[in-house]
Design a protein around this motif. Structure first.
Motif, PDB file in Angstrom:
ATOM      1  N   MET A  24      53.412 -15.770  58.231  1.00 54.81           N
ATOM      2  CA  MET A  24      53.829 -15.515  60.049  1.00 54.81           C
ATOM      3  C   MET A  24      53.592 -14.403  59.698  1.00 54.81           C
ATOM      4  O   MET A  24      52.314 -13.584  60.694  1.00 54.81           O
ATOM      5  CB  MET A  24      54.918 -15.628  60.595  1.00 54.81           C
ATOM      6  CG  MET A  24      55.252 -17.049  61.068  1.00 54.81           C
ATOM      7  SD  MET A  24      53.602 -17.142  62.745  1.00 54.81           S
ATOM      8  CE  MET A  24      54.783 -18.853  62.863  1.00 54.81           C
ATOM      9  N   THR A  25      53.889 -13.364  58.736  1.00 51.94           N
ATOM     10  CA  THR A  25      53.608 -12.328  58.525  1.00 51.94           C
ATOM     11  C   THR A  25      52.015 -11.863  58.294  1.00 51.94           C
ATOM     12  O   THR A  25      51.397 -10.685  58.819  1.00 51.94           O
ATOM     13  CB  THR A  25      54.422 -11.172  57.829  1.00 51.94           C
ATOM     14  OG1 THR A  25      55.864 -11.506  58.219  1.00 51.94           O
ATOM     15  CG2 THR A  25      54.393 -10.081  57.469  1.00 51.94           C
ATOM     16  N   GLU A  26      52.102 -12.809  57.404  1.00 57.12           N
ATOM     17  CA  GLU A  26      50.783 -12.248  56.778  1.00 57.12           C
ATOM     18  C   GLU A  26      49.592 -12.622  57.829  1.00 57.12           C
ATOM     19  O   GLU A  26      48.509 -11.581  57.523  1.00 57.12           O
ATOM     20  CB  GLU A  26      49.798 -12.654  55.496  1.00 57.12           C
ATOM     21  CG  GLU A  26      51.303 -12.397  53.843  1.00 57.12           C
ATOM     22  CD  GLU A  26      50.816 -13.740  52.894  1.00 57.12           C
ATOM     23  OE1 GLU A  26      50.788 -13.936  53.043  1.00 57.12           O
ATOM     24  OE2 GLU A  26      51.803 -13.004  51.753  1.00 57.12           O
ATOM     25  N   ALA A  27      50.015 -13.915  58.611  1.00 51.55           N
ATOM     26  CA  ALA A  27      48.818 -13.562  59.423  1.00 51.55           C
ATOM     27  C   ALA A  27      48.461 -12.975  60.556  1.00 51.55           C
ATOM     28  O   ALA A  27      47.359 -12.509  61.178  1.00 51.55           O
ATOM     29  CB  ALA A  27      48.902 -14.501  60.017  1.00 51.55           C
ATOM     30  N   SER A  28      49.925 -12.318  60.572  1.00 51.65           N
ATOM     31  CA  SER A  28      49.995 -10.791  61.621  1.00 51.65           C
ATOM     32  C   SER A  28      49.149  -9.668  60.900  1.00 51.65           C
ATOM     33  O   SER A  28      48.254  -9.375  61.947  1.00 51.65           O
ATOM     34  CB  SER A  28      50.937 -10.657  61.726  1.00 51.65           C
ATOM     35  OG  SER A  28      52.242  -9.796  61.022  1.00 51.65           O
ATOM     36  N   GLU A  29      48.961  -9.798  59.994  1.00 51.97           N
ATOM     37  CA  GLU A  29      48.378  -8.896  58.869  1.00 51.97           C
ATOM     38  C   GLU A  29      46.887  -8.642  58.671  1.00 51.97           C
ATOM     39  O   GLU A  29      46.113  -8.025  59.484  1.00 51.97           O
ATOM     40  CB  GLU A  29      48.719  -8.256  57.167  1.00 51.97           C
ATOM     41  CG  GLU A  29      50.330  -7.580  58.160  1.00 51.97           C
ATOM     42  CD  GLU A  29      50.694  -7.752  56.441  1.00 51.97           C
ATOM     43  OE1 GLU A  29      50.309  -7.996  55.630  1.00 51.97           O
ATOM     44  OE2 GLU A  29      52.199  -7.013  56.258  1.00 51.97           O
ATOM     45  N   LEU A  30      46.532 -10.286  59.117  1.00 49.58           N
ATOM     46  CA  LEU A  30      44.996 -10.470  58.723  1.00 49.58           C
ATOM     47  C   LEU A  30      44.340 -10.391  60.439  1.00 49.58           C
ATOM     48  O   LEU A  30      43.502 -10.103  60.356  1.00 49.58           O
ATOM     49  CB  LEU A  30      45.343 -11.746  58.311  1.00 49.58           C
ATOM     50  CG  LEU A  30      43.791 -12.733  58.512  1.00 49.58           C
ATOM     51  CD1 LEU A  30      42.761 -12.364  57.079  1.00 49.58           C
ATOM     52  CD2 LEU A  30      44.025 -14.048  57.597  1.00 49.58           C
ATOM     53  N   GLY A  32      46.019  -8.610  62.972  1.00 50.85           N
ATOM     54  CA  GLY A  32      46.231  -6.621  62.508  1.00 50.85           C
ATOM     55  C   GLY A  32      46.943  -7.325  64.114  1.00 50.85           C
ATOM     56  O   GLY A  32      46.477  -5.710  65.450  1.00 50.85           O
ATOM     57  N   VAL A  33      47.355  -7.785  64.569  1.00 47.91           N
ATOM     58  CA  VAL A  33      48.582  -7.955  65.676  1.00 47.91           C
ATOM     59  C   VAL A  33      50.396  -7.983  64.987  1.00 47.91           C
ATOM     60  O   VAL A  33      50.129  -8.442  64.057  1.00 47.91           O
ATOM     61  CB  VAL A  33      48.517  -8.846  66.860  1.00 47.91           C
ATOM     62  CG1 VAL A  33      47.370  -9.177  66.900  1.00 47.91           C
ATOM     63  CG2 VAL A  33      48.563 -10.328  65.835  1.00 47.91           C
ATOM     64  N   PRO A  34      51.402  -7.809  66.611  1.00 55.41           N
ATOM     65  CA  PRO A  34      52.084  -7.461  65.690  1.00 55.41           C
ATOM     66  C   PRO A  34      52.510  -9.005  65.704  1.00 55.41           C
ATOM     67  O   PRO A  34      52.428  -9.796  65.835  1.00 55.41           O
ATOM     68  CB  PRO A  34      53.073  -7.523  67.229  1.00 55.41           C
ATOM     69  CG  PRO A  34      51.940  -5.924  67.794  1.00 55.41           C
ATOM     70  CD  PRO A  34      50.644  -7.004  67.397  1.00 55.41           C
ATOM     71  N   GLN A  35      53.508  -9.498  64.268  1.00 56.69           N
ATOM     72  CA  GLN A  35      54.031 -10.896  63.752  1.00 56.69           C
ATOM     73  C   GLN A  35      54.361 -11.249  65.018  1.00 56.69           C
ATOM     74  O   GLN A  35      54.342 -12.840  65.403  1.00 56.69           O
ATOM     75  CB  GLN A  35      55.029 -10.645  62.620  1.00 56.69           C
ATOM     76  CG  GLN A  35      55.347 -11.746  62.047  1.00 56.69           C
ATOM     77  CD  GLN A  35      57.241 -12.521  62.732  1.00 56.69           C
ATOM     78  OE1 GLN A  35      57.273 -11.777  63.152  1.00 56.69           O
ATOM     79  NE2 GLN A  35      57.371 -13.652  62.366  1.00 56.69           N
ATOM     80  N   PRO A  36      55.527 -11.082  65.512  1.00 60.00           N
ATOM     81  CA  PRO A  36      55.697 -11.722  67.076  1.00 60.00           C
ATOM     82  C   PRO A  36      55.045 -12.286  68.020  1.00 60.00           C
ATOM     83  O   PRO A  36      54.918 -13.406  68.954  1.00 60.00           O
ATOM     84  CB  PRO A  36      56.874 -10.631  67.929  1.00 60.00           C
ATOM     85  CG  PRO A  36      57.941  -9.723  66.822  1.00 60.00           C
ATOM     86  CD  PRO A  36      55.667  -9.409  65.576  1.00 60.00           C
TER      87      PRO A  36
END
Length: 300
Positions: A24-30, A32-36
């Motif tokens: 989830m965290t890596e997907a959010s970084e990919l 460019g949005v918050p993990q939640p």
């Protein structure tokens, strides 16, 4: 479109990012949005479909069987969408486009504007880069790729393979109103052997034509003045400073007279020239328009 598909469309980037990273965290970084935000979007997608798309796997996550089945279809949607955006962008670029035209000075008053006006009626977003000057300059810019098309006086090197003739015009001898030939019905170029000429400078189409006419008549005229503009040459004739061979003028002052030249070669062919390079979309469209209807737009 099914309701599920319509509601799922905005969530596709999150699903594909999670499928790629399985975190989830890596997907959010990919993305460019918050993990939640990613977590909520995955939960929302699972709710829409009625099945879980991801499940815990060790310290990360993995796609469920339903997720693995769905992802290839979503990837194709993303690829097709990008292809559609590229096609739309290419169409927009072609619809706008830019056409670079070089033309001889004498063609800028009515001929080139008439052709551009006709084309812009159906292609309002196209812009034009215009450059005017001597014939040699126009053809050099065409050869160098700085111009897409050139409007010039045509010569023997210009054939149906690389040019299109718009019209053929007779040239006249322009003399002062009190000149000895002013009242002649027609003259031969050799009749001007003793006169001083006012001519266009070297590199201009009219200069090349005049030199051929002088050579054919067997004379070597005295060039009193050289000009870069036909209006200036005509003005110098009106001032009594010499004679000139020029295209007909629509508006003559009382100080000059135009006399018919009997030499068959006293004419110039005006047309459009292109290079052997592949023409861009709008350049090709403009060239086609000139070939199809250019002659009817140019009244001589």
């Amino acid at each position: 479109m099914r309701d599920e598909a319509r509601h799922l469309l905005p969530l596709i980037p999150a699903i594909l990012a999670v499928a790629e990273t399985e975190h989830m965290t890596e997907a959010s970084e990919l993305l460019g949005v918050p993990q939640p935000t990613v977590s909520r979007q995955i939960a929302r997608a699972s709710s829409i479909l009625g099945v879980q798309l991801v499940e815990r796997s060790g310290r990360g996550i993995a796609l469920t069987t339903a997720g693995r089945i769905l992802v290839p279809y979503l990837q194709r949607v993303a690829v097709d969408l990008e292809a559609g955006l590229d096609a739309a962008g290419e169409h927009d670029a072609n619809a706008r486009g830019r056409i670079a035209i070089s033309f001889q000075n004498t063609l800028g008053e009515d001929i080139v504007p008439a052709l551009i006006r006709q084309f812009r009626g159906d292609h309002p977003a196209v812009t034009f880069d215009l450059d005017q000057g001597a014939r040699a300059r126009c053809l050099d810019r065409l050869d160098d790729g700085l111009a897409d098309l050139a409007f010039v006086s045509l010569s023997a090197e210009h054939t149906e393979a690389n040019s299109f003739q718009l019209y053929d015009e007779r040239l006249v001898l322009v003399v002062p109103a009190d000149h000895r030939l002013a009242r002649a019905r027609s003259v031969h170029v050799r009749d001007t052997a003793g006169d001083s000429y006012i001519a266009m400078g070297h590199g201009y189409g009219m200069r090349s034509i005049c030199e051929d006419l002088w050579a054919d008549a067997g004379i070597a005229p005295d060039i009193e003045f050289e000009g870069r503009d036909i209006h200036t040459v005509r003005g110098l004739v009106g001032a009594g400073l010499g004679i000139a061979i020029l295209p007909r003028s629509r508006g003559l002052g009382p100080e000059v007279v135009e006399v018919k030249i009997s030499d068959p070669a006293a004419r110039r062919r005006i047309g459009m020239v292109w290079s052997g390079r592949t023409a861009a979309g709008q350049v090709h469209a403009f060239r086609t328009m000139v070939i199809r209807s250019g002659r009817s737009l140019v009244v001589r």
